[in-house]
Design an enzyme around this catalytic site. Structure first.
Site, short mmCIF file in Angstrom:
data_model
loop_
_atom_site.label_atom_id
_atom_site.label_comp_id
_atom_site.label_asym_id
_atom_site.label_seq_id
_atom_site.Cartn_x
_atom_site.Cartn_y
_atom_site.Cartn_z
N ASP A 1 -6.00 5.64 -0.32
CA ASP A 1 -6.08 4.26 -0.82
C ASP A 1 -6.09 4.28 -2.35
OD1 ASP A 1 -7.30 1.40 0.61
OD2 ASP A 1 -7.28 1.59 -1.57
N ASN B 1 -8.79 -4.50 9.15
CA ASN B 1 -8.89 -5.93 8.87
C ASN B 1 -7.66 -6.69 9.39
OD1 ASN B 1 -11.29 -5.45 7.41
ND2 ASN B 1 -10.12 -4.98 5.55
N GLN C 1 -8.00 -8.97 5.07
CA GLN C 1 -6.72 -8.26 5.01
C GLN C 1 -5.93 -8.73 3.78
OE1 GLN C 1 -4.18 -8.74 8.47
NE2 GLN C 1 -2.88 -7.01 7.92
N HIS D 1 -2.96 -1.46 9.32
CA HIS D 1 -3.45 -0.16 8.81
C HIS D 1 -4.90 0.02 9.21
CE1 HIS D 1 -3.99 -3.24 5.72
NE2 HIS D 1 -5.11 -2.62 5.39
N HIS E 1 -8.42 1.83 7.89
CA HIS E 1 -9.10 2.50 6.78
C HIS E 1 -9.93 3.66 7.33
CE1 HIS E 1 -8.63 -0.70 3.62
NE2 HIS E 1 -8.45 -1.45 4.68
P1 AMP Z 1 -6.80 -4.47 3.50
O1 AMP Z 1 -7.65 -5.25 2.53
O2 AMP Z 1 -7.52 -4.06 4.75
O3 AMP Z 1 -5.50 -5.19 3.78
O4 AMP Z 1 -6.48 -3.10 2.77
C1 AMP Z 1 -5.39 -2.91 1.93
C2 AMP Z 1 -5.67 -1.65 1.17
O5 AMP Z 1 -4.46 -1.18 0.63
C3 AMP Z 1 -6.65 -1.86 0.01
O6 AMP Z 1 -7.79 -1.01 0.19
C4 AMP Z 1 -5.82 -1.44 -1.21
O7 AMP Z 1 -6.58 -0.73 -2.15
C5 AMP Z 1 -4.74 -0.58 -0.59
N1 AMP Z 1 -3.50 -0.51 -1.33
C6 AMP Z 1 -2.77 -1.55 -1.82
N2 AMP Z 1 -1.64 -1.10 -2.42
C7 AMP Z 1 -1.65 0.25 -2.28
C8 AMP Z 1 -0.77 1.30 -2.70
N3 AMP Z 1 0.37 1.04 -3.36
N4 AMP Z 1 -1.12 2.58 -2.40
C9 AMP Z 1 -2.27 2.84 -1.73
N5 AMP Z 1 -3.13 1.90 -1.32
C10 AMP Z 1 -2.84 0.63 -1.59
#
Ligand code: AMP
Ligand code: ZN
Length: 139
Positions: free
Chosen positions: A32, A88, A95, A101, A103
């Protein structure tokens, strides 16, 4: 299937760089970008599904199997003391990237921000709980 606007689809296609820790024909697992803890990773199915409502059942099952494998591997390598698996769905649930995805969040006793997943509790009467139970009962 991919969504041309989706950042995770672009990562999966290699169009946006990522720190990949695992890859097979169906999944990519990346670190992440804004980790809640050292080693925070994301399991990404290579097919684009927005969320738990859309994801294919088989793929969801395989994602959980992979989460177990990685939890064991990451705990061994990182020496973490525990582990959260978090997923999420939709904006109200936190989300922010609308490509399913999971975590993988290693947890450390010594970490300063160990309240990252704390929530407030709601109270329901016994009658309300019974109503909720009856409404939710399923086979
Ligand atoms: P969510 O809030 O469950 O949708 O999680 C999305 C996650 O994606 C967050 O923890 C972000 O930090 C992560 N994220 C967003 N863009 C990237 C990226 N380019 N590379 C790695 N992680 C990312
Ligand atoms: Zn996508």
């Amino acid at each position: 299937m991919r969504d041309p606007e989706c950042i995770f689809c672009k990562i999966i296609a290699g169009e946006i760089p990522s720190n990949t820790i695992y890859e097979d024909e169906a999944f990519k697992v990346i670190l992440d970008l804004a980790p809640a803890a050292k080693g925070h990773a994301l399991i990404l199915p290579k097919e684009h599904y927005a969320d738990i409502y859309e994801i294919d059942e088989e793929v969801a099952g395989r994602a959980m199997k992979l989460a177990k494998k990685l939890a064991i591997h990451m705990t061994k390598v990182l020496g973490c003391d525990g582990f959260n698996i978090l997923q999420n769905n939709r904006e109200v649930a936190g989300q922010t990237v609308f490509h399913f995805h999971m975590h993988l969040i290693p947890r450390y006793k010594a970490a300063k921000n160990n309240d990252i997943l704390v929530w407030n509790h709601e109270t329901f009467s016994a009658e309300e709980m019974a109503e909720i139970r009856d409404a939710l009962k399923c086979d």
